[in-house]
Design a protein around this motif. Sequence first.
Motif, mmCIF file in Angstrom:
data_model
loop_
_atom_site.group_PDB
_atom_site.id
_atom_site.type_symbol
_atom_site.label_atom_id
_atom_site.label_comp_id
_atom_site.label_asym_id
_atom_site.label_seq_id
_atom_site.Cartn_x
_atom_site.Cartn_y
_atom_site.Cartn_z
ATOM 1 N N GLU A 199 -108.150 -82.169 -19.352
ATOM 2 C CA GLU A 199 -109.281 -80.757 -19.901
ATOM 3 C C GLU A 199 -108.798 -80.185 -19.511
ATOM 4 N N ASP A 200 -109.733 -78.863 -19.369
ATOM 5 C CA ASP A 200 -109.658 -77.523 -19.392
ATOM 6 C C ASP A 200 -109.401 -76.980 -17.880
ATOM 7 N N PHE A 201 -109.124 -76.322 -17.373
ATOM 8 C CA PHE A 201 -108.761 -75.168 -16.317
ATOM 9 C C PHE A 201 -109.459 -73.811 -16.525
ATOM 10 N N GLY A 202 -110.835 -73.382 -16.660
ATOM 11 C CA GLY A 202 -110.322 -72.500 -16.778
ATOM 12 C C GLY A 202 -110.447 -71.152 -15.896
ATOM 13 N N LYS A 203 -109.947 -71.899 -14.672
ATOM 14 C CA LYS A 203 -110.341 -70.451 -13.432
ATOM 15 C C LYS A 203 -108.466 -69.907 -13.715
ATOM 16 N N GLY A 204 -108.610 -68.637 -13.821
ATOM 17 C CA GLY A 204 -107.275 -67.912 -13.382
ATOM 18 C C GLY A 204 -107.316 -67.522 -11.761
ATOM 19 N N CYS A 205 -105.780 -67.473 -11.796
ATOM 20 C CA CYS A 205 -105.160 -66.972 -10.201
ATOM 21 C C CYS A 205 -104.220 -66.610 -9.716
#
Length: 433
Positions: A360-366
């Motif tokens: 699935e998408d993991f949309g949290k950038g860092c």
Amino acid sequence: MKERNFRMIDRNRRFARRAVKVEYAQSLILQHVRQLDSEYVTIDSCLHRRISEPLFSKEGMPHFRRSGLDGYAVLGEDASFATPQHPACLKVIDEVPAGSVASKQVIAGTAIRVMTGSAVPDGANAVVMFEQTEEFEADGQVWVRVKHTVAQGQNITGIGDEITPGQLLMGKGTRIGPGQIALLASQGHARVPVIRRPVVGILTTGSELVAVGDPLLPGKIRNSNDYMLAAQIEQYGGRAMKYGTAPDDLDGIARTIRAAIQECDMLVVSGGVSVGDYDIMADFFSSMNGEGMEMLFNKIAMRPGSPTTAGFINKKLVFGLSGNPGACFIGFELLVRLALLAMQGIADPCSHSIQAVMAEDFGKGCPHDRYIRGRMSHAHQQVTVTALVKNNSSMLVSIQDANCLVRIPAGSRGVAAGQQVEVIPLPYESTLY
Ligand SMILES: Nc1nc2c(c(=O)[nH]1)N[C@H]1C(S)=C(S)[C@@H](COP(=O)(O)OP(=O)(O)OC[C@H]3O[C@@H](n4cnc5c(N)ncnc54)[C@H](O)[C@@H]3O)O[C@H]1N2
Ligand code: MOO
């Protein structure tokens, strides 16, 4: 006013942190950590320990020619043309139970009864299973009819076929499991040379912490890191030694740490490494820097656990892990684990990552690499991984379901479903039975 100034200076010292990459922090640990000394333990208590020196076989195995079946030891030549219609007829001259040796030799025209695992008598070069023979008595003499041809060497395990004398049995650092124990027992190792288990101290910080058996009060939480860290230490072969919750003054914590490192090979402290007013470990590391401590790092370019710190005090490695349970867990897996394994003589203790596809998408950038708890599975010749929900640094509930850490590379967008990611398998998979 005076106190206010002091606080400002103190904070500036804490902020003097230069983030290093995870791989660099790992290489610093490996450069500094040494293997521990070795000891002998009984074979009954060596499960999961690490062998401290290469072990070579003392004896060949088997050390006698061993029969693989219950049957007759014969000379193959005596039954070269045997068939059920024209069997070879041999005189039975002796019997060898397992654990004994024959008193006679097999010569042409004779056979000796042997049992599975017994020593094949001299002279014989094959064993025929009982099912392919027929025994009969004539004039007080026992005979056997061999009804099939016999190949030379059949059903005999030769001397040293399994293990030759002087052969390497297991290399240094091998983890002892049931297979190694069987081998050690067969070679007569009643006492086994193993690397001493690293004693790892655990110290927790935080006035919010209450003991596991205590009721919760407003603002208080139970000290879960204490137990989680002990389990991680034991999982990787260490012995956890608990030092409770640290006093919240700098002198008190310095005394506790100095006392702890006298008894331990390494110390892990949880909490207090960030920049809060009560983050006592950050103060401790700042006060010790250059004053008897060799700092390895005090910030890592990763999430969670960026304030993770490590330094050597009196030649003992002291880790300051984040108090947030998720960050504490990951800091241990990425860094403390390495030190623990290197102390046990493992030449290449870095976790071997594998490639997996995000389900699935993991949309949290860092801006830094992020390590999240994941669950991977194998199907259609591909490893797929899902980021577990409740993955925040402050949350622990998903740790129990994690069988890997997923590395989300630094960047603003996270990763999309179908993209390849690097995953680090964890050894905490629940048992299949
Ligand atoms: N102003 C800033 N605040 C914070 C920063 C920052 O850069 N600037 N960093 C954040 C990050 S990232 C982390 S991670 C945490 C690290 O905090 P500490 O390592 O100093 O840990 P504590 O403040 O002591 O505790 C954090 C959290 O974890 C709970 N905790 C602590 N010990 C235990 C334990 N033994 N068992 C279970 N839970 C524990 C504690 O109650 C806190 O909720 O700092 C951020 N802040
Ligand atoms: O280390 Mo903190 O947990 O990055 O959030």
